[in-house]
Design an enzyme around this catalytic site. Structure first.
Site, PDB file in Angstrom:
ATOM      1  N   ASP A 441      31.558  34.130  29.808  1.00  0.00           N
ATOM      2  CA  ASP A 441      32.980  33.352  29.182  1.00  0.00           C
ATOM      3  C   ASP A 441      33.673  32.797  28.232  1.00  0.00           C
ATOM      4  O   ASP A 441      32.983  32.674  26.684  1.00  0.00           O
ATOM      5  CB  ASP A 441      33.168  31.537  30.022  1.00  0.00           C
ATOM      6  CG  ASP A 441      34.139  31.209  30.686  1.00  0.00           C
ATOM      7  OD1 ASP A 441      34.129  30.802  31.999  1.00  0.00           O
ATOM      8  OD2 ASP A 441      35.556  31.490  29.629  1.00  0.00           O
ATOM      9  N   ASP A 461      34.172  37.334  24.528  1.00  0.00           N
ATOM     10  CA  ASP A 461      35.325  37.912  24.885  1.00  0.00           C
ATOM     11  C   ASP A 461      35.202  38.969  25.689  1.00  0.00           C
ATOM     12  O   ASP A 461      35.035  40.534  24.711  1.00  0.00           O
ATOM     13  CB  ASP A 461      36.021  38.262  24.146  1.00  0.00           C
ATOM     14  CG  ASP A 461      37.290  38.617  24.207  1.00  0.00           C
ATOM     15  OD1 ASP A 461      38.763  38.870  25.070  1.00  0.00           O
ATOM     16  OD2 ASP A 461      38.328  38.508  22.689  1.00  0.00           O
ATOM     17  N   ASN A 488      34.281  39.029  38.148  1.00  0.00           N
ATOM     18  CA  ASN A 488      35.524  37.483  37.923  1.00  0.00           C
ATOM     19  C   ASN A 488      36.211  37.317  37.198  1.00  0.00           C
ATOM     20  O   ASN A 488      37.628  37.382  37.727  1.00  0.00           O
ATOM     21  CB  ASN A 488      34.400  36.336  38.731  1.00  0.00           C
ATOM     22  CG  ASN A 488      35.148  34.952  38.122  1.00  0.00           C
ATOM     23  OD1 ASN A 488      36.141  35.143  39.391  1.00  0.00           O
ATOM     24  ND2 ASN A 488      35.285  34.458  37.880  1.00  0.00           N
ATOM     25  N   TYR A 555      49.895  40.600  37.694  1.00  0.00           N
ATOM     26  CA  TYR A 555      48.264  40.513  38.432  1.00  0.00           C
ATOM     27  C   TYR A 555      48.122  41.450  39.310  1.00  0.00           C
ATOM     28  O   TYR A 555      46.915  41.800  39.233  1.00  0.00           O
ATOM     29  CB  TYR A 555      48.682  38.869  38.939  1.00  0.00           C
ATOM     30  CG  TYR A 555      47.736  38.271  38.946  1.00  0.00           C
ATOM     31  CD1 TYR A 555      46.232  38.057  38.667  1.00  0.00           C
ATOM     32  CD2 TYR A 555      47.096  38.446  40.949  1.00  0.00           C
ATOM     33  CE1 TYR A 555      45.434  37.252  39.194  1.00  0.00           C
ATOM     34  CE2 TYR A 555      45.912  37.440  40.795  1.00  0.00           C
ATOM     35  CZ  TYR A 555      45.500  37.259  40.926  1.00  0.00           C
ATOM     36  OH  TYR A 555      43.633  37.040  41.036  1.00  0.00           O
ATOM     37  N   LYS A 559      45.128  43.761  39.959  1.00  0.00           N
ATOM     38  CA  LYS A 559      43.772  44.389  41.010  1.00  0.00           C
ATOM     39  C   LYS A 559      43.952  45.093  41.859  1.00  0.00           C
ATOM     40  O   LYS A 559      42.595  44.861  42.411  1.00  0.00           O
ATOM     41  CB  LYS A 559      44.558  42.092  41.832  1.00  0.00           C
ATOM     42  CG  LYS A 559      43.914  41.123  40.925  1.00  0.00           C
ATOM     43  CD  LYS A 559      42.471  40.993  40.603  1.00  0.00           C
ATOM     44  CE  LYS A 559      41.899  39.274  39.660  1.00  0.00           C
ATOM     45  NZ  LYS A 559      40.297  39.549  39.845  1.00  0.00           N
TER      46      LYS A 559
END
Ligand code: ZN
Length: 658
Positions: A441, A461, A488, A555, A559
């Site tokens: 993260d 990162d 994720n 977005y 995806k």
């Protein structure tokens, strides 16, 4: 060795058992005395039973406790009298021994009694401390070990030659102690095993341990064998993460199941593996037979010699199993410690905890070997004794029990965006299923998220290629390889219609949601390819892929592109046994993003109550991060074992998707 006894602190522990707890914790703090649940302590207490009779109860550290953190409830109360009678018999089988031990326990809720309990019954004193001091083991592990222990301690101790666990060692201790102990005796040395000290108070027994261990340290010092000189060795050719993960694959193949592997390149380990005499020093056997369960009878020397190791282990088993007779089941023939002049010290285990234990034990073993060598020469026990411990009936019984290990035991998963929301839930879903997990993260909180052996939180990162390479390196050095990848991490910028969408915003979304995953997949591929059970990738897609909405162009497009990337990967990687499946979740509301206020305003926008808004799907169910995470984990499990390139919606049923 310094005594840690503190008068003020000790006064806070009132009563015999409380005093026992206090000094047990002091002993437990010293890694060179006890490691990983080793060692045990006891106190004898007079109690009145249900029938009004007085009896002596021996409270011994039970199985499953650690001296460093033990509580009063960690001690198992056992009637002393039947144990004393048991030791008067001439022959007792292992089964009878365990039965007698279990039958003597007076509290049904207490932990199982340690197999070493009767050794505490041998000694008449109120407090008994049993440890495995490294300094003493170093002196024992030499050709003239017995004479040296005698010279070091004089008549302060009685010396018991090595005997195997259970009745034989307890019987030997009872006989020798009764015959030889005198006024001056403050301890009992069990050759190649450890030390017992005793006293009428907890402090007396404890200070005697410290005294005897200090004498052993001084003895080594006087013989120039205490301080370990670490010559500066030339820097070896560091193995790449691909070399290490291939080695783990090969070792797992020998074991017959996936193993974790940790690589240590600290100065002690590197100096040890690069010694000219490493073959002589390392191939004799463990410093104490107890360690064989964690480290096997000897380490693999040279990472390329795995086939020879396997053959030697099979020979060792065949030779000793036929000598002993009976029905023995061979343990897996894979090494638990690998010494390689370039790699350093690699340790393997089914779980991260086992791997850490093997690493710590072998570190102590190297110190014992080097000190014994400086003193005289390292001499381990004969192989027969080591084998008998490794294949001791209670250990074999555990093997015959059908063990229900979690499905990802011995495997490693890497999760991106792991500090919160679906990512964090994925970390938990994979941990519950037995995997070791690396969580990435950008939020530094990831490093502190969970304190456990099987989790490693790394700040990363994901848009930096160098950072990705670095975390893959760390993953392989910590756990041995990579079996499962959960893509994720992603960003969802606020709604913006196309006519107002800046190129900078578009590119930012693509960089995180698409490009970073390409780099991660590309660089993880060589590792996934050598995963013992085949690599797996779970992609967290979005409901927006099959059912896009207005205002989320960047977005949705990112995806959708990721979705297509995953489908191509499924085609390209199928022949390597790598499966890649995507799940398309609708929004989950149990994350920080969805505050009460945001929820209310979104619900109002649709003319719904908050509750209706959360359940606006065909099944009228609310979706949680955990639902999504469980599906991500199952996509990597045997249920989806013959499926790749699939897209599974997890949205409570969406009319536009259906
Ligand atoms: Zn012991």
């Amino acid at each position: 060795m310094q005594s840690l006894w503190d008068e003020k602190e000790a006064a806070r522990y009132v009563g015999s058992l409380a005093q026992r707890v206090y000094t047990s914790r002091l002993l437990g703090q010293e890694k060179s005395l006890v490691l990983h649940g080793g060692g045990n302590t006891s106190v004898k207490i007079c109690e009145t039973n249900l029938f009004g009779e007085e009896e002596t109860i021996l409270c011994v550290k039970g199985s499953g406790s650690n001296l460093a953190t033990i509580e009063a409830a960690g001690f198992t109360p056992v009637r002393l009298e039947p144990l004393v009678r048991l030791l008067k018999l001439t022959a007792v089988s292992d089964a009878q021994w365990h039965n007698a031990l279990k039958g003597a326990v007076v509290d049904a809720r207490a932990p199982a009694a340690s197999v070493e309990t009767p050794l505490h019954a041998v000694l008449p004193h109120a407090y008994v401390d049993h440890t495995h001091p490294d300094a003493l083991l170093a002196v024992c592990s030499t050709p003239s070990g017995r004479e040296r222990v005698q010279e070091m301690y004089g008549d302060l101790v009685v010396i018991v030659p090595y005997c195997r666990s259970g009745f034989p060692i307890a019987k030997a201790c009872a006989g020798i102690f009764a015959a030889q102990a005198g006024e001056q005796t403050i301890g009992m040395v069990l050759m190649h095993h450890g030390l017992f000290t005793f006293g009428e108070t907890a402090q007396e027994a404890y200070e005697r341990t410290i005294d005897l261990v200090t004498r052993a340290e001084r003895y080594l010092e006087q013989h120039r064998a205490w301080h370990i000189a670490l010559p500066s060795v030339p820097a070896p050719a560091r193995p790449t993460r691909h070399d290490l993960s291939r080695l783990r694959q090969e070792v797992s193949a020998v074991a017959g199941f996936p193993l974790l592997m940790a690589t240590h390149t600290d100065p002690l380990g590197m100096a040890f593996v690069q010694r000219d005499d490493v073959a002589v020093l390392s191939q004799q056997g463990p410093a104490t037979p107890d360690h064989v369960i964690r480290t096997k009878n000897r380490p693999l020397l040279g990472s390329q010699n795995l086939a020879q190791f396997r053959a030697a282990y099979e020979r060792y088993f065949a030779t000793h199993a036929s000598r002993i007779g009976g029905e023995l089941t061979m343990l897996d023939p894979a090494p638990r410690v690998i010494l390689d002049p370039d790699y350093g010290v690699c340790v393997t285990g089914r779980t991260a905890k086992e791997t850490r234990m093997a690493g710590d034990i072998y570190r102590n073993t190297m110190e014992i070997i080097l000190r014994a060598t400086a003193l005289e020469q390292y001499r381990a026990l004969p192989e027969e004794d080591v084998f008998e411990m490794e294949y001791w009936a209670p250990e074999q019984a555990k093997l015959r029990r059908p063990e229900a290990l979690p499905m990802f035991t011995g495997e490693i998963a890497l999760v991106t965006g792991a500090a919160s929301g679906i990512g964090r839930a994925c970390v938990e879903a994979f941990l519950v299923r037995g995997a070791a997990v690396v969580g990435l993260d950008i939020n530094p909180a990831i490093t502190q998220m969970l304190e456990r052996d099987d989790f490693l939180g790394l700040v990363c990162d994901v848009t930096s290629e160098a950072a990705i390479a670095q975390v893959l390196d760390t993953t392989v050095r910590t756990f041995g390889g990579l079996d499962m990848l959960v893509l994720n991490a992603g960003i969802f910028p606020g709604g913006c219609r196309i006519e107002f969408l800046s190129l900078a915003e578009w590119r930012k979304v693509m960089t995180v949601n698409l490009d970073a995953n390409l780099v991660l997949m590309r660089d993880a591929y060589p590792l996934l390819k050598v995963a013992p059970r085949g690599g797996r990738v779970a992609v967290i897609g979005s409901k927006n892929v099959p059912a896009p909405g207005p205002g989320a162009a960047a977005y949705s497009a990112s995806k959708a592109a990721l979705n297509q990337l995953a489908r191509v990967a499924a085609l390209e990687w199928g022949r390597d046994g790598i499966r890649i499946n995507t799940l398309h979740p609708d929004a989950v509301f149990d994350t920080g993003l969805w505050t009460e206020e945001v929820l209310r305003s979104r619900a109002e926008h649709y003319g719904l109550t908050v509750d209706e808004y959360k359940r606006k799907n065909v099944l009228r169910v609310e979706l949680s991060s955990r639902d999504v995470a469980n599906l991500a984990a199952e996509l990597c499990g045997p249920l989806f074992g013959k499926i790749t390139g699939a897209q599974v919606p997890i949205d409570g049923g969406n009319e536009r998707v259906i």
